[in-house]
Enzyme design. Sequence first.
Site, PDB file in Angstrom:
ATOM      1  N   GLY A 177      30.830  48.910  41.862  1.00 38.01           N
ATOM      2  CA  GLY A 177      32.196  48.904  41.859  1.00 38.01           C
ATOM      3  C   GLY A 177      32.823  48.362  40.851  1.00 38.01           C
ATOM      4  O   GLY A 177      32.649  47.874  39.863  1.00 38.01           O
TER       5      GLY A 177
ATOM      6  N   PHE B 240      39.220  42.445  38.591  1.00 40.65           N
ATOM      7  CA  PHE B 240      38.571  41.296  37.771  1.00 40.65           C
ATOM      8  C   PHE B 240      37.618  41.836  36.688  1.00 40.65           C
ATOM      9  O   PHE B 240      37.448  41.434  35.566  1.00 40.65           O
ATOM     10  CB  PHE B 240      37.861  40.508  38.873  1.00 40.65           C
ATOM     11  CG  PHE B 240      37.384  39.116  38.269  1.00 40.65           C
ATOM     12  CD1 PHE B 240      38.176  38.134  37.739  1.00 40.65           C
ATOM     13  CD2 PHE B 240      35.921  38.972  37.980  1.00 40.65           C
ATOM     14  CE1 PHE B 240      37.407  36.847  37.142  1.00 40.65           C
ATOM     15  CE2 PHE B 240      35.469  38.053  37.328  1.00 40.65           C
ATOM     16  CZ  PHE B 240      36.191  36.773  37.046  1.00 40.65           C
ATOM     17  N   GLY B 241      36.761  42.948  37.060  1.00 44.69           N
ATOM     18  CA  GLY B 241      35.878  43.769  36.472  1.00 44.69           C
ATOM     19  C   GLY B 241      35.092  44.306  37.087  1.00 44.69           C
ATOM     20  O   GLY B 241      35.070  44.593  38.438  1.00 44.69           O
ATOM     21  N   LYS B 242      33.525  44.532  36.640  1.00 45.89           N
ATOM     22  CA  LYS B 242      32.567  45.472  37.403  1.00 45.89           C
ATOM     23  C   LYS B 242      31.919  44.587  38.353  1.00 45.89           C
ATOM     24  O   LYS B 242      31.655  43.546  38.016  1.00 45.89           O
ATOM     25  CB  LYS B 242      31.697  46.295  36.280  1.00 45.89           C
ATOM     26  CG  LYS B 242      32.540  47.333  35.392  1.00 45.89           C
ATOM     27  CD  LYS B 242      31.646  47.837  34.485  1.00 45.89           C
ATOM     28  CE  LYS B 242      32.222  48.863  33.736  1.00 45.89           C
ATOM     29  NZ  LYS B 242      31.540  49.414  32.605  1.00 45.89           N
ATOM     30  N   VAL B 243      31.465  45.239  39.060  1.00 46.39           N
ATOM     31  CA  VAL B 243      30.371  44.585  40.189  1.00 46.39           C
ATOM     32  C   VAL B 243      29.097  45.301  40.201  1.00 46.39           C
ATOM     33  O   VAL B 243      29.161  46.621  40.184  1.00 46.39           O
ATOM     34  CB  VAL B 243      30.930  44.876  41.517  1.00 46.39           C
ATOM     35  CG1 VAL B 243      29.969  44.157  42.816  1.00 46.39           C
ATOM     36  CG2 VAL B 243      32.353  44.322  41.853  1.00 46.39           C
TER      37      VAL B 243
ATOM     38  N   ASP C   7      45.853  41.150  49.169  1.00 41.06           N
ATOM     39  CA  ASP C   7      45.434  42.401  48.258  1.00 41.06           C
ATOM     40  C   ASP C   7      44.648  43.127  49.308  1.00 41.06           C
ATOM     41  O   ASP C   7      43.390  43.678  48.959  1.00 41.06           O
ATOM     42  CB  ASP C   7      44.691  42.119  47.100  1.00 41.06           C
ATOM     43  CG  ASP C   7      44.660  43.326  46.289  1.00 41.06           C
ATOM     44  OD1 ASP C   7      45.424  44.457  46.390  1.00 41.06           O
ATOM     45  OD2 ASP C   7      43.813  43.340  45.282  1.00 41.06           O
TER      46      ASP C   7
ATOM     47  N   GLY D 164      37.093  46.382  40.165  1.00 42.63           N
ATOM     48  CA  GLY D 164      38.158  45.758  40.562  1.00 42.63           C
ATOM     49  C   GLY D 164      39.036  45.169  39.462  1.00 42.63           C
ATOM     50  O   GLY D 164      38.541  45.631  38.248  1.00 42.63           O
TER      51      GLY D 164
END
Length: 424
Positions: A23, A27-30, A137, A25
């Site tokens: 995923g 903030f960054g990658k998951v 959000d 977002g």
Amino acid sequence: MRSFRFHLLQQATNYFDEARVVGHGGFGKVYVGELEGKKFAMKRRSLESSQGQKEFQAEIELLSGLNHRNLVSLIGFCDEENELILVYEYMEKGSLMSHLYGSGKPSLLNWKQRLDVCVGTAKGLHYLHTKAIIHRDVKSSNILLDEKLHAKVTDFGISKPGPELDQTHVITEVKGSFGYLDPEYCKTMLLTQKSDVYSFGVVLLEVLCGRPAIDRTLPLEEVNLADWGKEMLRNGQLEQIVDQEISGTVKQRSLMPFGQIVARCLEDKGADRPSMGDVLRYLEYVHSLEAKKNALTRSVAMICVKISNVADGFSGPSTPHRVSPVLDDSIISVAGNSDEPVHDISAGSSDDETDHGISPGNSDEHDHNVSSQLIKPGISKALLRSNAKIFERYEDPDHGVSSELIGPGKRKALTRSDAKIFER
């Protein structure tokens, strides 16, 4: 809350291999990784992210004080070597968004499963609001599903403590995702819990329509889902916007009150929207309508087994596979073809038995393709007696639905109706 060393998380994700990305977002990658034999999701801040230490700390502090089955659990974090990483429980089935639209959908969620997700999400958001927290959000990509398709809300990086008891709002810069933002919040910069309610209304539309909040490939008037959806609702065209992949299974008895919930969540003024607690109660009511429909369907299936057994000279339930193929295709028609009036949620509907529409007058005889050859002379009285026994002892362990769904005086009416249907 556990603090992880960076080298452990590197090993767990094969040094943050791109193949482990599940995923993305703000903030960054998951990444999915494995620690001590168990899978976890690890959200790593990217250098390009506008979010940083402030959002990182905010999420840790917020989630460390929360515990609810419909919120994704934060297991720990890593803050070393300029790395900011949050470690969560792993949600096997991914985001709600991935199941609703786009290429490579992992599976198609049926209508009941979608209602389950909506109720679970509403429970999570309601819990946040009782803790005076505004998510800020809410969107389909921030609703994750576990291996049993239970919904959990995630991504609290920009969540905001709500107003104090003597206040109604928080003044803050506008943050959120385009297509989900509360228009009142955008205009006034006054953030309230009703801003989450608006965003959740957009999610409900996504669930119903199977399309994203913003789709620039569509005609201009359809690009913004919330605007288009509200217009269709005002024009009484709710059925026309239902996801084609489930449209044949969504009944009026649950569709219309669901549409009312959407309309109220998407009111322009926050004061006109329901609280998340009210939204949850309305959704649970809609869910109960689906549960009752499914319970009645199973009851009719049991009746069909009884009929087939008696017609073929059997008296016990030891031959459950002797149901006629003709009946198999008509079970849904008999049990679910209901056009009773729906509750008006704006008027504070109750769960009075008389409104559930379980009556002999709701079925159209032309919809029941039941062969009269299945009913032999003299069977009707036996059918009435067996129906009464079935409804008296029926219990649904999945939904806690029991014979109480069939109110006093309705058993006899229902069995008479069944007899007429099957005789036809």
